[in-house]
Design a protein around this motif. Sequence first.
Motif, PDB file in Angstrom:
ATOM      1  N   GLY A 114       0.825  -1.203   0.000  1.00  0.00           N
ATOM      2  CA  GLY A 114       0.000   0.000   0.000  1.00  0.00           C
ATOM      3  C   GLY A 114       0.862   1.258   0.000  1.00  0.00           C
ATOM      4  O   GLY A 114       1.963   1.274   0.552  1.00  0.00           O
ATOM      5  N   VAL A 115       0.337   2.298  -0.648  1.00  0.00           N
ATOM      6  CA  VAL A 115       0.968   3.620  -0.537  1.00  0.00           C
ATOM      7  C   VAL A 115      -0.139   4.609  -0.195  1.00  0.00           C
ATOM      8  O   VAL A 115      -1.141   4.696  -0.914  1.00  0.00           O
ATOM      9  N   HIS A 116       0.049   5.297   0.932  1.00  0.00           N
ATOM     10  CA  HIS A 116      -0.954   6.274   1.349  1.00  0.00           C
ATOM     11  C   HIS A 116      -0.351   7.673   1.320  1.00  0.00           C
ATOM     12  O   HIS A 116       0.727   7.895   1.881  1.00  0.00           O
ATOM     13  N   PHE A 117      -1.063   8.594   0.679  1.00  0.00           N
ATOM     14  CA  PHE A 117      -0.626   9.990   0.648  1.00  0.00           C
ATOM     15  C   PHE A 117      -1.430  10.751   1.680  1.00  0.00           C
ATOM     16  O   PHE A 117      -2.655  10.834   1.578  1.00  0.00           O
ATOM     17  N   SER A 118      -0.745  11.248   2.690  1.00  0.00           N
ATOM     18  CA  SER A 118      -1.478  11.949   3.743  1.00  0.00           C
ATOM     19  C   SER A 118      -1.328  13.455   3.539  1.00  0.00           C
ATOM     20  O   SER A 118      -0.449  13.909   2.810  1.00  0.00           O
TER      21      SER A 118
ATOM     22  N   ALA B 152       1.198  -6.614   2.412  1.00  0.00           N
ATOM     23  CA  ALA B 152       2.540  -6.949   2.870  1.00  0.00           C
ATOM     24  C   ALA B 152       3.196  -5.778   3.592  1.00  0.00           C
ATOM     25  O   ALA B 152       3.986  -5.973   4.519  1.00  0.00           O
ATOM     26  N   LYS B 153       2.859  -4.564   3.185  1.00  0.00           N
ATOM     27  CA  LYS B 153       3.606  -3.398   3.649  1.00  0.00           C
ATOM     28  C   LYS B 153       2.791  -2.157   3.324  1.00  0.00           C
ATOM     29  O   LYS B 153       2.012  -2.180   2.363  1.00  0.00           O
ATOM     30  N   VAL B 154       2.963  -1.091   4.098  1.00  0.00           N
ATOM     31  CA  VAL B 154       2.323   0.179   3.719  1.00  0.00           C
ATOM     32  C   VAL B 154       3.327   1.322   3.852  1.00  0.00           C
ATOM     33  O   VAL B 154       3.977   1.467   4.898  1.00  0.00           O
ATOM     34  N   TYR B 155       3.434   2.094   2.811  1.00  0.00           N
ATOM     35  CA  TYR B 155       4.211   3.339   2.853  1.00  0.00           C
ATOM     36  C   TYR B 155       3.260   4.505   3.085  1.00  0.00           C
ATOM     37  O   TYR B 155       2.165   4.524   2.519  1.00  0.00           O
ATOM     38  N   VAL B 156       3.706   5.468   3.899  1.00  0.00           N
ATOM     39  CA  VAL B 156       2.958   6.713   4.041  1.00  0.00           C
ATOM     40  C   VAL B 156       3.829   7.839   3.485  1.00  0.00           C
ATOM     41  O   VAL B 156       5.025   7.916   3.779  1.00  0.00           O
TER      42      VAL B 156
ATOM     43  N   ARG C  34      -3.452  13.575  -8.526  1.00  0.00           N
ATOM     44  CA  ARG C  34      -3.493  12.131  -8.781  1.00  0.00           C
ATOM     45  C   ARG C  34      -2.314  11.689  -9.655  1.00  0.00           C
ATOM     46  O   ARG C  34      -1.717  10.645  -9.429  1.00  0.00           O
ATOM     47  N   ARG C  35      -1.967  12.527 -10.638  1.00  0.00           N
ATOM     48  CA  ARG C  35      -0.826  12.174 -11.501  1.00  0.00           C
ATOM     49  C   ARG C  35       0.487  12.174 -10.713  1.00  0.00           C
ATOM     50  O   ARG C  35       1.352  11.327 -10.935  1.00  0.00           O
ATOM     51  N   LEU C  36       0.587  13.104  -9.774  1.00  0.00           N
ATOM     52  CA  LEU C  36       1.804  13.106  -8.950  1.00  0.00           C
ATOM     53  C   LEU C  36       1.822  11.856  -8.049  1.00  0.00           C
ATOM     54  O   LEU C  36       2.863  11.207  -7.879  1.00  0.00           O
ATOM     55  N   MET C  37       0.655  11.509  -7.512  1.00  0.00           N
ATOM     56  CA  MET C  37       0.581  10.261  -6.715  1.00  0.00           C
ATOM     57  C   MET C  37       1.021   9.065  -7.556  1.00  0.00           C
ATOM     58  O   MET C  37       1.762   8.200  -7.079  1.00  0.00           O
ATOM     59  N   PHE C  38       0.544   9.015  -8.782  1.00  0.00           N
ATOM     60  CA  PHE C  38       0.906   7.888  -9.661  1.00  0.00           C
ATOM     61  C   PHE C  38       2.411   7.847  -9.891  1.00  0.00           C
ATOM     62  O   PHE C  38       3.018   6.783  -9.887  1.00  0.00           O
ATOM     63  N   ARG C  39       3.013   9.021 -10.093  1.00  0.00           N
ATOM     64  CA  ARG C  39       4.463   9.039 -10.354  1.00  0.00           C
ATOM     65  C   ARG C  39       5.235   8.533  -9.136  1.00  0.00           C
ATOM     66  O   ARG C  39       6.193   7.768  -9.265  1.00  0.00           O
ATOM     67  N   VAL C  40       4.798   8.976  -7.952  1.00  0.00           N
ATOM     68  CA  VAL C  40       5.489   8.535  -6.733  1.00  0.00           C
ATOM     69  C   VAL C  40       5.253   7.032  -6.515  1.00  0.00           C
ATOM     70  O   VAL C  40       6.184   6.278  -6.187  1.00  0.00           O
ATOM     71  N   ALA C  41       4.015   6.600  -6.729  1.00  0.00           N
ATOM     72  CA  ALA C  41       3.707   5.171  -6.561  1.00  0.00           C
ATOM     73  C   ALA C  41       4.522   4.337  -7.548  1.00  0.00           C
ATOM     74  O   ALA C  41       5.006   3.251  -7.213  1.00  0.00           O
ATOM     75  N   HIS C  42       4.700   4.870  -8.738  1.00  0.00           N
ATOM     76  CA  HIS C  42       5.505   4.153  -9.741  1.00  0.00           C
ATOM     77  C   HIS C  42       6.962   4.070  -9.291  1.00  0.00           C
ATOM     78  O   HIS C  42       7.619   3.023  -9.445  1.00  0.00           O
ATOM     79  N   ALA C  43       7.459   5.157  -8.705  1.00  0.00           N
ATOM     80  CA  ALA C  43       8.850   5.138  -8.211  1.00  0.00           C
ATOM     81  C   ALA C  43       8.990   4.110  -7.082  1.00  0.00           C
ATOM     82  O   ALA C  43       9.980   3.372  -7.010  1.00  0.00           O
ATOM     83  N   ILE C  44       7.982   4.038  -6.216  1.00  0.00           N
ATOM     84  CA  ILE C  44       8.011   3.035  -5.136  1.00  0.00           C
ATOM     85  C   ILE C  44       7.938   1.629  -5.743  1.00  0.00           C
ATOM     86  O   ILE C  44       8.635   0.714  -5.302  1.00  0.00           O
ATOM     87  N   ALA C  45       7.122   1.494  -6.770  1.00  0.00           N
ATOM     88  CA  ALA C  45       7.005   0.181  -7.437  1.00  0.00           C
ATOM     89  C   ALA C  45       8.353  -0.257  -8.004  1.00  0.00           C
ATOM     90  O   ALA C  45       8.728  -1.426  -7.910  1.00  0.00           O
ATOM     91  N   ARG C  46       9.085   0.677  -8.561  1.00  0.00           N
ATOM     92  CA  ARG C  46      10.404   0.299  -9.101  1.00  0.00           C
ATOM     93  C   ARG C  46      11.335  -0.137  -7.984  1.00  0.00           C
ATOM     94  O   ARG C  46      12.044  -1.129  -8.111  1.00  0.00           O
TER      95      ARG C  46
ATOM     96  N   GLU D   2      11.930  10.018  -1.070  1.00  0.00           N
ATOM     97  CA  GLU D   2      12.827  10.128   0.084  1.00  0.00           C
ATOM     98  C   GLU D   2      12.027  10.213   1.393  1.00  0.00           C
ATOM     99  O   GLU D   2      12.398   9.633   2.410  1.00  0.00           O
ATOM    100  N   ALA D   3      10.903  10.936   1.339  1.00  0.00           N
ATOM    101  CA  ALA D   3      10.100  11.169   2.551  1.00  0.00           C
ATOM    102  C   ALA D   3       9.174   9.997   2.879  1.00  0.00           C
ATOM    103  O   ALA D   3       8.600   9.935   3.973  1.00  0.00           O
ATOM    104  N   ALA D   4       9.015   9.058   1.939  1.00  0.00           N
ATOM    105  CA  ALA D   4       8.088   7.938   2.168  1.00  0.00           C
ATOM    106  C   ALA D   4       8.579   7.089   3.340  1.00  0.00           C
ATOM    107  O   ALA D   4       9.756   6.749   3.415  1.00  0.00           O
ATOM    108  N   GLU D   5       7.656   6.782   4.261  1.00  0.00           N
ATOM    109  CA  GLU D   5       8.031   5.968   5.431  1.00  0.00           C
ATOM    110  C   GLU D   5       7.262   4.652   5.382  1.00  0.00           C
ATOM    111  O   GLU D   5       6.071   4.652   5.105  1.00  0.00           O
TER     112      GLU D   5
END
Length: 400
Positions: free
Chosen positions: A215-219, A246-250, A274-286, A391-394
């Motif tokens: 999971g990736v959550h944008f707060s 399995a895991k959640v990033y915030v 939403r597009r920025l969320m997708f880009r960050v989620a894609h970076a996390i996916a990589r 970088e800030a994703a926890e």
Amino acid sequence: MSDLQRIILVHYHEIGLKGHNRASFEMRLLRNLEGLLGAFPLVTIHRIAGRLLVFLKEGTGYEEANACADAITGVPGVARVSCGFKCLREMGPMGCAAVEALGEALAHDAAADSFKVSARRNHTDFPIDSMQMNRDIGAVLCEAYPQLAVRMKEPAVTVGVEVVQNAAYVYARSIRGIGGLPVGSAGKLVCLLSSGIDSPVATWRMARRGGTCIGVHFSGRPQTSDASEFLVEDIARVLARTGCIAKVYVVPFGDYQREISLVVPPSLRIIIYRRLMFRVAHAIARRERARGLVTGESLGQVASQTIENMAVTNAAVPNDFPVLRPLCGTDKLEIIDEAKRLGTFDISSQDAPDCCTLFMPRSPETHAKLADVEAAEADLPLQQWVEELLEAAEVRFSAR
Ligand code: ATP
Ligand code: MG
């Protein structure tokens, strides 16, 4: 009772369809169950012809065994779960086990008024054939439960008897599982997880198809409180009970959203968030070696979830990177029912300002055009933002 050991038989469907992959699928389900059932008194789990056999510790009570069976029903890949006993391969002990197992099934279903016996032997070295076993054990059960009718077609309870090489398994209470494929059999997926009703259901659906979901959550932090982060952690704990996350990033997203809201036309804000969320989620996916994104969008559910807008959000990630929307064709009421069954609905119904309630436009664009959106984004340092947000994703939740 002393020679009866409690067992739970776990049946699966689709795994059987996978031909030569079968053994690895079975092993995956077996390992998933081992990982999830730590709170129960398990001895071991074995693979036997076409099913898994869970052995419970000697002295395990009825309640505990049935609670364990109930927990197994929610695990992806499980089609049916049956509770019963292992006993000696002799008609006397098999009859006793059948009486015990049927008694427990009746305790769970007071309305049950009929039964049948369905026996089989995996080894023909057992002298009594299955028809004869059905008759003999049926007779023992008729005597023990004279109030029940014997019914061959759609009986309330089927008492299963399986004779294998060194033992027999006898079971009666049988509960349907959620089906699907074992988690881990379909690769990793990054799921955009808000604290709302839909995305936990979307995540669960993909886990049920074998996806390992991250999971990736944008707060909205620091522009809002961190309340939504705690709700997402609670949701993750519910999904993790059956191995579905399995895991959640915030990712603290509030400042970036504020920046966007200051410079882009109000009607395009949501789509650009939403597009920025997708880009960050894609970076996390990589980083995680995940192979796709998952969202909880449903076609037409809200003004921003149109096919045009979905196309424009997809365009934020490479076009060979799939974006899955498992709820796309599902009605809100069905999604709500599913969330209730899953146990996430009450958590999702709590109010928490997430980043999307922040800086909301009054009338979002429903038919965004990629060229307009790209023009509105042109002056934003998107690449730098993605790096900062990554970088800030926890990691805020991790299963096991
Ligand atoms: P949900 O019930 O999942 O919150 P929603 O009906 O509120 O969905 P939107 O706000 O349009 O619909 O969000 C659509 C999808 O975008 C969500 O299902 C989720 O996958 C993703 N999303 C929205 N907000 C967030 C967020 N704050 N963090 C992560 N993903 C989000
Ligand atoms: Mg929402």
